[in-house]
Design a protein around this motif. Sequence first.
Motif, mmCIF file in Angstrom:
data_model
loop_
_atom_site.group_PDB
_atom_site.id
_atom_site.type_symbol
_atom_site.label_atom_id
_atom_site.label_comp_id
_atom_site.label_asym_id
_atom_site.label_seq_id
_atom_site.Cartn_x
_atom_site.Cartn_y
_atom_site.Cartn_z
ATOM 1 N N SER A 118 6.501 -5.493 3.664
ATOM 2 C CA SER A 118 6.102 -4.096 3.816
ATOM 3 C C SER A 118 5.628 -3.817 5.233
ATOM 4 C CB SER A 118 5.001 -3.742 2.821
ATOM 5 O OG SER A 118 3.816 -4.424 3.139
ATOM 6 N N HIS A 119 5.610 -2.565 5.595
ATOM 7 C CA HIS A 119 5.271 -2.018 6.921
ATOM 8 C C HIS A 119 6.484 -2.153 7.848
ATOM 9 C CE1 HIS A 119 0.973 -1.010 6.620
ATOM 10 N NE2 HIS A 119 0.914 -1.999 5.743
ATOM 11 N N TYR B 283 -7.391 -0.389 -3.291
ATOM 12 C CA TYR B 283 -6.162 -1.160 -3.087
ATOM 13 C C TYR B 283 -6.481 -2.647 -2.902
ATOM 14 C CZ TYR B 283 -2.005 -3.108 -0.939
ATOM 15 O OH TYR B 283 -0.939 -3.925 -0.658
ATOM 16 N N PHE C 37 -8.196 3.021 -0.062
ATOM 17 C CA PHE C 37 -8.016 1.732 0.621
ATOM 18 C C PHE C 37 -8.812 0.618 -0.060
ATOM 19 C CE2 PHE C 37 -6.401 4.233 4.281
ATOM 20 C CZ PHE C 37 -5.358 3.428 4.690
ATOM 21 N N GLN D 178 -1.449 -12.916 13.392
ATOM 22 C CA GLN D 178 -0.274 -13.580 12.843
ATOM 23 C C GLN D 178 0.078 -14.813 13.661
ATOM 24 O OE1 GLN D 178 3.977 -11.871 11.475
ATOM 25 N NE2 GLN D 178 3.557 -11.599 13.626
ATOM 26 N N GLU E 79 -7.786 5.106 10.536
ATOM 27 C CA GLU E 79 -8.340 6.276 9.840
ATOM 28 C C GLU E 79 -9.865 6.312 9.950
ATOM 29 O OE1 GLU E 79 -6.834 7.614 6.111
ATOM 30 O OE2 GLU E 79 -4.816 6.870 6.484
ATOM 31 N N ASP F 29 -4.099 0.269 9.583
ATOM 32 C CA ASP F 29 -4.044 1.701 9.270
ATOM 33 C C ASP F 29 -5.411 2.207 8.799
ATOM 34 O OD1 ASP F 29 -1.355 1.652 9.888
ATOM 35 O OD2 ASP F 29 -0.665 1.643 7.813
ATOM 36 N N ASN G 184 6.546 -5.042 10.380
ATOM 37 C CA ASN G 184 6.720 -6.337 9.702
ATOM 38 C C ASN G 184 8.173 -6.510 9.245
ATOM 39 O OD1 ASN G 184 5.768 -8.772 8.586
ATOM 40 N ND2 ASN G 184 4.875 -7.815 6.771
ATOM 41 N N LEU H 242 -1.604 -5.219 8.394
ATOM 42 C CA LEU H 242 -1.144 -3.925 8.913
ATOM 43 C C LEU H 242 -1.714 -2.766 8.095
ATOM 44 C CD1 LEU H 242 2.479 -4.986 9.868
ATOM 45 C CD2 LEU H 242 0.663 -4.293 11.448
ATOM 46 N N THR H 243 -1.956 -2.998 6.802
ATOM 47 C CA THR H 243 -2.654 -1.969 6.013
ATOM 48 C C THR H 243 -4.095 -1.835 6.510
ATOM 49 O OG1 THR H 243 -1.236 -2.365 4.095
ATOM 50 C CG2 THR H 243 -3.357 -1.298 3.676
ATOM 51 N N HIS I 104 0.631 -10.609 6.586
ATOM 52 C CA HIS I 104 0.787 -9.712 7.742
ATOM 53 C C HIS I 104 0.855 -8.256 7.276
ATOM 54 C CE1 HIS I 104 1.512 -8.798 11.882
ATOM 55 N NE2 HIS I 104 2.754 -8.381 11.722
ATOM 56 N N GLY I 105 1.513 -8.014 6.139
ATOM 57 C CA GLY I 105 1.534 -6.657 5.586
ATOM 58 C C GLY I 105 0.124 -6.165 5.255
ATOM 59 N N PHE J 228 0.836 -1.205 0.000
ATOM 60 C CA PHE J 228 0.000 0.000 0.000
ATOM 61 C C PHE J 228 0.872 1.257 0.000
ATOM 62 C CE2 PHE J 228 -2.638 3.218 2.219
ATOM 63 C CZ PHE J 228 -3.762 3.194 1.400
ATOM 64 N N ASN K 53 -0.696 -8.714 15.453
ATOM 65 C CA ASN K 53 0.229 -9.663 16.086
ATOM 66 C C ASN K 53 -0.525 -10.931 16.501
ATOM 67 O OD1 ASN K 53 2.746 -10.463 17.127
ATOM 68 N ND2 ASN K 53 2.589 -9.205 18.969
ATOM 69 N N LEU L 198 4.345 -13.252 5.303
ATOM 70 C CA LEU L 198 4.775 -11.848 5.421
ATOM 71 C C LEU L 198 3.855 -10.927 4.620
ATOM 72 C CD1 LEU L 198 8.580 -12.556 5.107
ATOM 73 C CD2 LEU L 198 7.480 -11.552 7.123
ATOM 74 N N TRP L 199 3.432 -11.372 3.446
ATOM 75 C CA TRP L 199 2.497 -10.603 2.623
ATOM 76 C C TRP L 199 1.150 -10.462 3.348
ATOM 77 C CZ3 TRP L 199 1.116 -7.190 -0.687
ATOM 78 C CH2 TRP L 199 0.013 -7.322 -1.559
ATOM 79 N N HIS M 156 -1.978 -6.612 20.360
ATOM 80 C CA HIS M 156 -2.231 -5.970 19.058
ATOM 81 C C HIS M 156 -2.890 -6.970 18.093
ATOM 82 C CE1 HIS M 156 -0.372 -1.978 19.478
ATOM 83 N NE2 HIS M 156 0.467 -2.571 20.305
#
Lengths: 241, 241
Positions: free
Chosen positions: A70-71, B148, B145, B77, B109, B105, A74, B101-102, B97-98, A57, B74, B94-95, B71
């Motif tokens: 990413s992030h 995305y 978002f 994951q 927001e 965010d 991470n 995390l997006t 988890h990324g 993102f 976390n 990892l992708w 969190h």
Amino acid sequence: MRYELYYWPGIPGRGEFVRLALEDAGADYVDIAYDAQAGLERVNQGLDFEHNPRAPFAPPYLRAGDIEVSHVANILQFLGPRLGLAPADEAGRLWCHGLQLTLTDFVAEIHDTHHPLGPGLYYEQQKAEAKRRSAVFIEERLPKFLDYFEQVLAHNPHSGDWLVGDACSTADLSLFHVVAGLRYALPKAMAQHEPAVPRVAGLAQAVAARPGIAAYLDSARRMAFNENGIFRHYPELDAAH
Amino acid sequence: MRYELYYWPGIPGRGEFVRLALEDAGADYVDIAYDAQAGLERVNQGLDFEHNPRAPFAPPYLRAGDIEVSHVANILQFLGPRLGLAPADEAGRLWCHGLQLTLTDFVAEIHDTHHPLGPGLYYEQQKAEAKRRSAVFIEERLPKFLDYFEQVLAHNPHSGDWLVGDACSTADLSLFHVVAGLRYALPKAMAQHEPAVPRVAGLAQAVAARPGIAAYLDSARRMAFNENGIFRHYPELDAAH
């Protein structure tokens, strides 16, 4: 392993948290942002699904061979064990990642002091709101977060110096950078509150003295804070005295 | 393994993202929030360094035997591989988890649309600012978002239905909940934009139809959205028409 760090050229920003881990460990890495023009193109290419079906993102993102992460949190979780900056046990790594995610939230709130209406508007379009938000942040949130990390240090049975276990982790490096950024952005507020968090101040000093970090801070690679990043010094947002 | 989920009683909040994973998998878990009074005390005790030297900054947190994780991202994951809701390979995890995390965010927001001056003030103390922030959010951030995630689905070579690989992951469950929350909070804005993200809408429908989720949504355990949580329906913050 050669790591490639992708981040916007010209600002320390969120990329800096990754740089600190790579620099502390003396890792072999390429910082794509060092060539400002080509770097910008390469960062944007990685964000484009036509070029990258797993486009993040936003930067920062890190490439390590075939793996892309990413992030900030991470990336640091990925790098920690590889760079000797993570606890060996699973419970410790999960605790460390939780602390990193608390720092992520803290950084987001610090950013929002100058962007309370969001990233879609310039600071100049939200100055009055920024002043209101900063006042609440300085009064309540800054002490709440810093006091929290002070408590973490005070209750770590293995060390009073580091957040997790008995050694420096990626979370310690990140907390150092947050303290440095806050001292730049809100010097009066920090001068008022720092005496209440001596362990946090001690950690920041200990990180700055680590050989890899000291050499990095002394180099041209360490970018100065500026008013395009997360930590911005707008005197009108700082504590009144 | 019996899991214990610690979160504030009375709101779905961030705890809901964890509940969905546990419910989808039919995991053995105790939701501390179900007993409102005792639950609140137990959540607070875990946040107190005198009782817990690794006290999280905030709930939700999860206990699994001797391990404690805080969190949402976390926790998910941690749970993903244990509940069959994560890809098998490291790059995929990892992708995933990324993406989580997006979503973190995005959720932050969404929360800030009604709390642009931060969590230190009530909504009623920041209504004018909330209206300005919501307008920018609906115009720019909500589409950014959602588009995305639409792109992530469109470019997943293994599936057009799920975000990562060819099966449902914790990130899919979380995206379902974000869509449900946005439909509740900002129904007009979502009605306007959803036609542009058919894959995201399809994912939300597919998650709702999964046996564990369908049973959960039909049960008394699924709390209704309300105006104390992340997703709040204030008609004055929604799109004009």
